[in-house]
Design a protein around this motif. Structure first.
Motif, mmCIF file in Angstrom:
data_model
loop_
_atom_site.group_PDB
_atom_site.id
_atom_site.type_symbol
_atom_site.label_atom_id
_atom_site.label_comp_id
_atom_site.label_asym_id
_atom_site.label_seq_id
_atom_site.Cartn_x
_atom_site.Cartn_y
_atom_site.Cartn_z
ATOM 1 N N VAL A 120 0.831 -1.199 0.000
ATOM 2 C CA VAL A 120 0.000 0.000 0.000
ATOM 3 C C VAL A 120 0.872 1.258 0.000
ATOM 4 C CG1 VAL A 120 -1.579 1.383 1.416
ATOM 5 C CG2 VAL A 120 -2.051 -1.036 1.017
ATOM 6 N N ALA A 121 1.930 1.258 0.777
ATOM 7 C CA ALA A 121 2.831 2.407 0.815
ATOM 8 C C ALA A 121 3.442 2.658 -0.559
ATOM 9 C CB ALA A 121 3.917 2.177 1.857
ATOM 10 N N MET A 122 3.830 1.595 -1.241
ATOM 11 C CA MET A 122 4.409 1.737 -2.572
ATOM 12 C C MET A 122 3.376 2.245 -3.575
ATOM 13 S SD MET A 122 6.074 -1.117 -5.084
ATOM 14 C CE MET A 122 4.426 -1.592 -5.595
ATOM 15 N N LEU A 123 2.161 1.712 -3.500
ATOM 16 C CA LEU A 123 1.103 2.145 -4.410
ATOM 17 C C LEU A 123 0.817 3.632 -4.258
ATOM 18 C CD1 LEU A 123 -1.299 -0.896 -3.984
ATOM 19 C CD2 LEU A 123 -0.180 -0.232 -6.115
ATOM 20 N N LYS A 124 0.739 4.094 -3.046
ATOM 21 C CA LYS A 124 0.491 5.516 -2.801
ATOM 22 C C LYS A 124 1.634 6.359 -3.355
ATOM 23 C CE LYS A 124 -2.423 4.913 1.297
ATOM 24 N NZ LYS A 124 -2.537 5.134 2.775
ATOM 25 N N ASP A 125 2.855 5.876 -3.187
ATOM 26 C CA ASP A 125 4.027 6.585 -3.695
ATOM 27 C C ASP A 125 4.003 6.682 -5.214
ATOM 28 O OD1 ASP A 125 6.637 7.818 -3.281
ATOM 29 O OD2 ASP A 125 7.473 5.999 -4.172
ATOM 30 N N LEU A 126 3.362 5.708 -5.877
ATOM 31 C CA LEU A 126 3.282 5.691 -7.338
ATOM 32 C C LEU A 126 2.033 6.383 -7.871
ATOM 33 C CD1 LEU A 126 4.500 2.030 -8.035
ATOM 34 C CD2 LEU A 126 5.780 4.149 -8.336
ATOM 35 N N GLY A 127 1.281 7.017 -6.986
ATOM 36 C CA GLY A 127 0.137 7.803 -7.431
ATOM 37 C C GLY A 127 -1.177 7.062 -7.511
ATOM 38 N N PHE A 128 -1.234 5.863 -6.942
ATOM 39 C CA PHE A 128 -2.491 5.125 -6.900
ATOM 40 C C PHE A 128 -3.268 5.502 -5.641
ATOM 41 C CE2 PHE A 128 -0.269 2.460 -9.890
ATOM 42 C CZ PHE A 128 -1.255 1.883 -10.675
ATOM 43 N N ARG A 129 -4.573 5.679 -5.786
ATOM 44 C CA ARG A 129 -5.453 5.853 -4.632
ATOM 45 C C ARG A 129 -5.946 4.466 -4.228
ATOM 46 N NH1 ARG A 129 -9.477 9.709 -2.872
ATOM 47 N NH2 ARG A 129 -10.416 8.798 -1.003
ATOM 48 N N VAL A 130 -5.590 4.034 -3.036
ATOM 49 C CA VAL A 130 -5.993 2.717 -2.546
ATOM 50 C C VAL A 130 -7.358 2.835 -1.881
ATOM 51 C CG1 VAL A 130 -5.369 0.759 -1.092
ATOM 52 C CG2 VAL A 130 -3.566 2.121 -2.182
ATOM 53 N N LEU A 131 -8.337 2.092 -2.395
ATOM 54 C CA LEU A 131 -9.708 2.180 -1.900
ATOM 55 C C LEU A 131 -10.025 0.962 -1.035
ATOM 56 C CD1 LEU A 131 -11.486 3.332 -5.199
ATOM 57 C CD2 LEU A 131 -10.660 4.761 -3.317
ATOM 58 N N LYS A 132 -10.450 1.228 0.189
ATOM 59 C CA LYS A 132 -10.831 0.156 1.113
ATOM 60 C C LYS A 132 -12.237 0.431 1.623
ATOM 61 C CE LYS A 132 -6.222 -1.216 2.591
ATOM 62 N NZ LYS A 132 -5.361 -1.613 3.745
ATOM 63 N N ASN A 133 -13.209 -0.100 0.884
ATOM 64 C CA ASN A 133 -14.627 0.078 1.218
ATOM 65 C C ASN A 133 -15.000 1.556 1.304
ATOM 66 O OD1 ASN A 133 -14.969 -2.748 1.436
ATOM 67 N ND2 ASN A 133 -14.209 -2.695 3.538
ATOM 68 N N GLU A 134 -14.682 2.282 0.252
ATOM 69 C CA GLU A 134 -14.952 3.722 0.227
ATOM 70 C C GLU A 134 -15.196 4.201 -1.193
ATOM 71 O OE1 GLU A 134 -11.348 6.122 1.048
ATOM 72 O OE2 GLU A 134 -10.325 4.170 1.169
ATOM 73 N N ASN A 135 -15.875 5.341 -1.285
ATOM 74 C CA ASN A 135 -16.172 5.995 -2.544
ATOM 75 C C ASN A 135 -15.152 7.079 -2.839
ATOM 76 O OD1 ASN A 135 -18.482 5.346 -4.249
ATOM 77 N ND2 ASN A 135 -19.716 5.581 -2.396
#
Length: 238
Positions: A120-135
Motif C-alpha cells: 500500500v505504501a508503494m502504491l500511494k508513492d506511485l500515485g495510486f489511490r488505494v480504496l478500502k470500502n470507500e467511494n
C-alpha cells in the motif's frame, strides 16, 4: 479393439504434455476486450497481475496501455503473492502505468502474502489511490472500491457508478451500473461450460438487472505458469 497398457500410458502422456504446453502458451497471450459503456472517458481495467519479475508480459501490457492512453487505470488486486520475492519489479511495472487518475483495491493474495502494508505504501508513492470500502469522486462519477474479505460475504452498502472489486461474489451485494472484478483467472471453461471456478461468476459479461452489468476479467498474471482455456486479458471501457 483392445489397447495395451503401454500404448495407453504413452497416449495419455502425449495428451497431458500437449495440454500443459497449450496452458503455458495461454500465460503469454493477451486478449484486449473493449466495452462500450458511454462513460465519456477511457478506463483501463487490470487485475490479477501477480507480478514476480519485470518480463515480456509486463512490457507488452505497458505498450498496450500506452497505445490506448486511458484517462483512468483501475487495478482490481492480486498485485503480488507469496512468490513475489521483491517489490522492485512491481514498482518498475506499476510506475510505467500512466493515466490522469489511478485507483486500486487489494486482493486476497495481497493480504495472504503478509506484505499488504508495504504494498500500500508503494502504491500511494506511485500515485495510486488505494480504496478500502470507500467511494471516490472521479471524472466519470463515483467509484466504490471493495476491500477483500476472507469470508466472501459483503455488506449491502456497496454503492457507486462503478464498483471496483477483486471478488466477483461482491456483485451480489453491489448497487452500481458497472461492476469490475477478477480473482477467477477465467476459470476452466470448455465448450461454454464452466468446469472449474472459485466464484459464482467465472468470466466475461453478466447482466445482473436493469442498467447493471458485471465484467469478470481473466486477469494479467498467475502464481504458476498455467492457464488452461484462459488467456490473459486487458479490459478497456469507453
Amino acid at each position: 479393439m483392445k489397447i495395451s497398457r503401454r500404448k495407453f500410458l504413452v497416449s495419455a502422456s502425449v495428451v497431458i504434455s500437449s495440454a500443459s504446453l497449450y496452458s503455458y502458451f495461454e500465460t503469454q497471450r493477451i486478449l484486449k476486450t473493449k466495452i462500450e459503456a458511454g462513460l465519456g472517458s477511457k478506463i483501463a481495467f487490470i487485475v490479477d497481475t501477480h507480478t514476480h519479475d519485470f518480463g515480456i508480459v509486463e512490457q507488452r501490457v505497458i505498450k498496450m496501455l500506452a497505445e490506448e492512453d486511458p484517462d483512468i487505470i483501475l487495478h482490481g488486486g492480486d498485485i503480488i503473492d507469496k512468490f513475489t520475492d521483491s517489490l522492485e519489479p512491481v514498482r518498475q511495472y506499476l510506475s510505467q502505468l500512466d493515466a490522469k487518475e489511478k485507483y486500486v483495491v487489494l486482493g486476497n493474495h495481497d493480504y495472504w502474502c503478509g506484505r499488504a502494508d508495504e504494498l500500500v505504501a508503494m502504491l500511494k508513492d506511485l500515485g495510486f489511490r488505494v480504496l478500502k470500502n470507500e467511494n471516490v469522486e472521479t471524472r466519470i462519477g463515483r467509484i466504490f472500491g471493495v476491500d477483500w474479505r476472507d469470508d466472501r460475504n459483503y455488506p449491502n452498502n456497496i454503492k457507486g457508478d462503478i464498483i471496483l472489486t477483486h471478488d466477483p461474489n461482491a456483485a451480489k451485494s453491489a448497487d452500481g451500473k458497472i461492476i469490475l472484478a477478477g480473482h477467477t483467472h477465467g476459470g476452466v471453461v470448455i465448450g461454454g461450460v464452466t468446469i472449474l471456478s472459485n466464484s459464482i461468476y467465472t468470466r466475461g459479461l453478466y447482466e445482473l438487472g436493469e442498467n447493471k452489468i458485471l465484467y469478470v476479467s481473466r486477469g494479467l498474471g498467475q502464481m504458476i505458469p498455467l492457464r488452461p482455456t484462459s488467456p490473459l486479458e486487458l479490459v478497456i471501457l469507453e
